[in-house]
Design an enzyme around this catalytic site. Structure first.
Site, PDB file in Angstrom:
ATOM      1  N   GLN A   1       0.840  -1.203   0.000  1.00  0.00           N
ATOM      2  CA  GLN A   1       0.000   0.000   0.000  1.00  0.00           C
ATOM      3  C   GLN A   1       0.879   1.259   0.000  1.00  0.00           C
ATOM      4  OE1 GLN A   1      -3.624   0.453   0.286  1.00  0.00           O
ATOM      5  NE2 GLN A   1      -2.912   2.469  -0.305  1.00  0.00           N
TER       6      GLN A   1
ATOM      7  N   ASP B   1      -5.988   7.147   8.314  1.00  0.00           N
ATOM      8  CA  ASP B   1      -6.420   5.751   8.181  1.00  0.00           C
ATOM      9  C   ASP B   1      -7.465   5.511   9.269  1.00  0.00           C
ATOM     10  OD1 ASP B   1      -6.572   3.039   7.554  1.00  0.00           O
ATOM     11  OD2 ASP B   1      -4.686   2.495   8.522  1.00  0.00           O
TER      12      ASP B   1
ATOM     13  N   CYS C   1      -5.974   5.046   2.383  1.00  0.00           N
ATOM     14  CA  CYS C   1      -5.852   3.756   1.691  1.00  0.00           C
ATOM     15  C   CYS C   1      -7.187   3.032   1.556  1.00  0.00           C
ATOM     16  CB  CYS C   1      -4.829   2.875   2.401  1.00  0.00           C
ATOM     17  SG  CYS C   1      -5.367   2.283   4.010  1.00  0.00           S
TER      18      CYS C   1
ATOM     19  N   ARG D   1      -2.681   0.960  -7.187  1.00  0.00           N
ATOM     20  CA  ARG D   1      -2.187  -0.285  -6.566  1.00  0.00           C
ATOM     21  C   ARG D   1      -1.835  -1.306  -7.658  1.00  0.00           C
ATOM     22  NH1 ARG D   1      -4.146  -1.696  -1.471  1.00  0.00           N
ATOM     23  NH2 ARG D   1      -2.500  -3.280  -1.537  1.00  0.00           N
TER      24      ARG D   1
END
Ligand code: CP
Ligand code: NVA
Length: 310
Positions: free
Chosen positions: A138, A228, A268, A294
């Site tokens: 990631q 996050d 993410c 990604r």
């Protein structure tokens, strides 16, 4: 053959080569259909076996598409469908079979120890697709996204992280800040500071990390603001209590206004309440581009593992 487990253990020269390869490959590919193969067919006939012990949407899809674009194939296993997951086969035997049937193994696990055990027994490359302590694929992809958008090396930028400073994504970001020599400001509650050993490692390797218990100070003049989920998949905590402790660590428009005018917001995914809809869905947010990239970086990670980077 090379493993891809933690950014910390991979020389910075190699990580930069992965990013460069991903840039070249994405450019050459243009707007081809998702499953069209790259013209050089670099992993023709190769099988990637991926196994998930935890939920995944992006990592699962991007690895599948990545290996297909490289002319290989993928098989996805759920750990609870294996004898190993049910406790009736050893990890060593499972690793031996995966190594003889497949050519690379991507594992998302709830145990760092298990990752190391697999590494011990595998005779094919193993890729960490998220563990409790790191999420290296990631973060490497996020560096690619930042350089793609900002059109400059990340070493010239100030990156800011707001939120839980002791989870897998920030751990990999700390490791990346050392490998790619970028400045990293972390804004988190006092109770959720980064892992001490990791910080010690970063310091002794010229890390440029500043820690604040105030998200305004952390975000000031930054080029990129990251956050996050407050509650990660492996978090066995009192969720309500933890969420309350983070109430002043939410990325809002006010926080973004302290960053540079052209700052971008990254996450993410999946998301919770750590970012306002206004920011997440706003102009500065690049989260969809971040997710799609990604694929490109995963491709170059696979090529690195097969020692086929150009
Ligand atoms: N960001 C990420 O790893 O997403 P998934 O958990 O959906 O794979
Ligand atoms: N820190 C998050 C990342 C999810 C991709 C988790 O581990 O749940």
């Amino acid at each position: 053959m090379k493993h891809f487990i933690n950014l910390k253990d991979i020389p910075s020269k190699e990580l930069k080569k992965i990013i460069l390869d991903a840039k070249k490959r994405k450019n050459i590919r243009g707007n081809n259909n998702t499953l069209d193969t790259d013209k050089d067919y670099p992993l023709k006939g190769k099988l990637l076996i991926q196994m998930f012990e935890k939920s995944s949407l992006r990592t699962r899809l991007s690895f599948y598409i990545a290996i297909k674009q490289l002319a290989g194939g993928a098989l996805t296993l759920r750990s609870d469908e294996l004898h190993l997951g049910k406790g009736s086969e050893s990890l060593a035997d499972t690793a031996k079979i995966i190594s003889t049937f497949g050519n690379a193994f991507m594992l998302r696990t709830d145990s760092d120890k298990k990752l190391q055990e697999f590494r011990k027994y595998m005779t094919i490359p193993i890729i960490n697709g998220l563990s409790p302590s790191s999420h290296p694929t990631q973060v490497l992809s996020d560096i690619f996204t930042i350089e793609e958008i900002k059109k400059k090396p990340i070493s010239k930028l100030l990156i800011c992280w707001i939120g839980d400073a002791n989870n897998n994504v920030i751990n990999s970001l700390i490791e990346a800040s050392v490998k790619f020599s970028f400045k990293l400001n972390i804004g988190s509650p006092r109770k959720y500071q980064p892992n001490k050993n990791l910080l010690k490692w970063a310091k002794s390797n010229n890390g440029k990390i500043k820690i604040f218990n105030d998200c305004i100070k952390a975000a000031k003049e930054s080029d990129v603001v990251f956050t996050d989920k407050v509650i990660s998949m492996n978090d066995n905590v009192n969720k309500e209590k933890k969420l309350k402790e983070f109430k002043n660590f939410k990325v809002t428009k006010t926080i973004m206004n302290y960053a540079k005018k052209d700052a971008i917001f990254l996450h993410c995914l999946p998301r919770g309440k750590e970012v306002s809809d206004e920011v997440f869905l706003g102009k500065q947010s690049k989260v969809w581009q971040q997710a799609l990239n990604r694929i490109y970086v995963q491709k170059s990670i696979l090529l690195y593992c097969f020692e086929k980077l150009r």
